[in-house]
Scaffold this active site. Structure first.
Site, PDB file in Angstrom:
ATOM      1  N   ASP A  30      -3.289  50.499  35.139  1.00  0.00           N
ATOM      2  CA  ASP A  30      -2.437  49.921  34.102  1.00  0.00           C
ATOM      3  C   ASP A  30      -3.212  49.902  32.783  1.00  0.00           C
ATOM      4  OD1 ASP A  30       0.263  47.831  34.218  1.00  0.00           O
ATOM      5  OD2 ASP A  30      -1.024  47.790  32.435  1.00  0.00           O
ATOM      6  N   ILE A  31      -2.526  50.254  31.702  1.00  0.00           N
ATOM      7  CA  ILE A  31      -3.166  50.346  30.388  1.00  0.00           C
ATOM      8  C   ILE A  31      -3.525  48.959  29.838  1.00  0.00           C
ATOM      9  CG2 ILE A  31      -1.111  50.246  28.898  1.00  0.00           C
ATOM     10  CD1 ILE A  31      -2.184  52.784  27.505  1.00  0.00           C
ATOM     11  N   ASN A  87       8.414  43.868  39.270  1.00  0.00           N
ATOM     12  CA  ASN A  87       9.263  43.210  38.280  1.00  0.00           C
ATOM     13  C   ASN A  87      10.574  43.984  38.195  1.00  0.00           C
ATOM     14  OD1 ASN A  87       7.204  41.361  37.634  1.00  0.00           O
ATOM     15  ND2 ASN A  87       6.278  42.826  36.220  1.00  0.00           N
ATOM     16  N   GLY A  93      11.320  40.501  34.283  1.00  0.00           N
ATOM     17  CA  GLY A  93      10.280  40.869  33.320  1.00  0.00           C
ATOM     18  C   GLY A  93       9.942  42.350  33.317  1.00  0.00           C
ATOM     19  N   GLN A  94      10.874  43.181  33.812  1.00  0.00           N
ATOM     20  CA  GLN A  94      10.609  44.623  33.834  1.00  0.00           C
ATOM     21  C   GLN A  94      10.687  45.183  32.416  1.00  0.00           C
ATOM     22  OE1 GLN A  94      13.268  46.841  36.397  1.00  0.00           O
ATOM     23  NE2 GLN A  94      12.184  48.764  36.079  1.00  0.00           N
ATOM     24  N   HIS A 100       8.242  50.795  39.663  1.00  0.00           N
ATOM     25  CA  HIS A 100       6.789  50.827  39.835  1.00  0.00           C
ATOM     26  C   HIS A 100       6.345  49.578  40.579  1.00  0.00           C
ATOM     27  CE1 HIS A 100       7.784  49.108  35.904  1.00  0.00           C
ATOM     28  NE2 HIS A 100       6.751  48.292  36.062  1.00  0.00           N
ATOM     29  N   HIS A 102       3.220  47.118  40.994  1.00  0.00           N
ATOM     30  CA  HIS A 102       1.923  46.671  40.497  1.00  0.00           C
ATOM     31  C   HIS A 102       1.066  46.265  41.702  1.00  0.00           C
ATOM     32  CE1 HIS A 102       3.119  45.790  36.176  1.00  0.00           C
ATOM     33  NE2 HIS A 102       4.314  45.727  36.733  1.00  0.00           N
TER      34      HIS A 102
HETATM   35  P1  AMP Z   1       6.653  46.026  33.890  1.00  0.00           P
HETATM   36  O1  AMP Z   1       6.531  45.074  32.742  1.00  0.00           O
HETATM   37  O2  AMP Z   1       6.656  45.383  35.232  1.00  0.00           O
HETATM   38  O3  AMP Z   1       7.800  46.995  33.681  1.00  0.00           O
HETATM   39  O4  AMP Z   1       5.310  46.852  33.893  1.00  0.00           O
HETATM   40  C1  AMP Z   1       5.055  47.927  33.038  1.00  0.00           C
HETATM   41  C2  AMP Z   1       3.564  48.115  33.031  1.00  0.00           C
HETATM   42  O5  AMP Z   1       3.288  49.408  32.559  1.00  0.00           O
HETATM   43  C3  AMP Z   1       2.806  47.124  32.146  1.00  0.00           C
HETATM   44  O6  AMP Z   1       1.866  46.402  32.931  1.00  0.00           O
HETATM   45  C4  AMP Z   1       2.135  48.033  31.113  1.00  0.00           C
HETATM   46  O7  AMP Z   1       0.855  47.582  30.759  1.00  0.00           O
HETATM   47  C5  AMP Z   1       2.081  49.356  31.844  1.00  0.00           C
HETATM   48  N1  AMP Z   1       2.048  50.541  31.004  1.00  0.00           N
HETATM   49  C6  AMP Z   1       2.879  50.837  29.969  1.00  0.00           C
HETATM   50  N2  AMP Z   1       2.560  52.034  29.438  1.00  0.00           N
HETATM   51  C7  AMP Z   1       1.512  52.504  30.160  1.00  0.00           C
HETATM   52  C8  AMP Z   1       0.729  53.708  30.115  1.00  0.00           C
HETATM   53  N3  AMP Z   1       0.949  54.672  29.207  1.00  0.00           N
HETATM   54  N4  AMP Z   1      -0.271  53.853  31.016  1.00  0.00           N
HETATM   55  C9  AMP Z   1      -0.514  52.890  31.927  1.00  0.00           C
HETATM   56  N5  AMP Z   1       0.196  51.751  32.041  1.00  0.00           N
HETATM   57  C10 AMP Z   1       1.193  51.559  31.165  1.00  0.00           C
END
Ligand code: AMP
Ligand code: ZN
Length: 114
Positions: A30-31, A87, A93-94, A100, A102
């Protein structure tokens, strides 16, 4: 799907720190990590959210389980424990509308979540 960030990561059109890949899944760091270990397991197929999974996708969930098992061992959190979070939609909170999982670990995960 066009303009989907996780489709682009799965297609290697956007770079990521990949930690796992098979025919149907990718997993990457995760970024914006929320724990010492924070990876996302992402189907290559564009599925918008958990309830958009089709019964025909059952094999995908078996693969997700296998990936969780392999990754948590490799990342050193299989014995200490970890949390898997999906999420889902607005109140869940998606923020990225591509399914995906986590996987969070490396510290105690509090409950209840925020
Ligand atoms: P959610 O809020 O459950 O939809 O999770 C989305 C997740 O994607 C968040 O934890 C972000 O930090 C992660 N995210 C968004 N863009 C990227 C990216 N380019 N590379 C890695 N993680 C990302
Ligand atoms: Zn997508």
């Amino acid at each position: 799907m066009a303009d989907c960030i996780f489709c682009k990561i799965a297609a290697k059109e956007i770079p990521s720190q990949l930690v796992y890949e098979d025919e149907e899944l990718v997993a990457f760091k995760d970024i914006n990590p929320q724990a010492p270990v924070h990876v996302l397991i992402v189907p290559k197929k564009h599925i918008p959210h958990l309830l958009a999974l089709d019964p025909a996708d059952a094999d995908l969930l078996k693969r997700v389980h296998a990936a969780i098992s392999k990754l948590t061992r490799e990342l050193g959190i299989a014995d200490s424990g970890f949390r898997v979070v999906v999420n889902t939609l607005k109140d869940g909170g998606q923020t990225v509308p591509h399914l995906h999982f986590h996987v969070l670990g490396g510290r105690f995960m509090n409950w209840p979540p925020g």
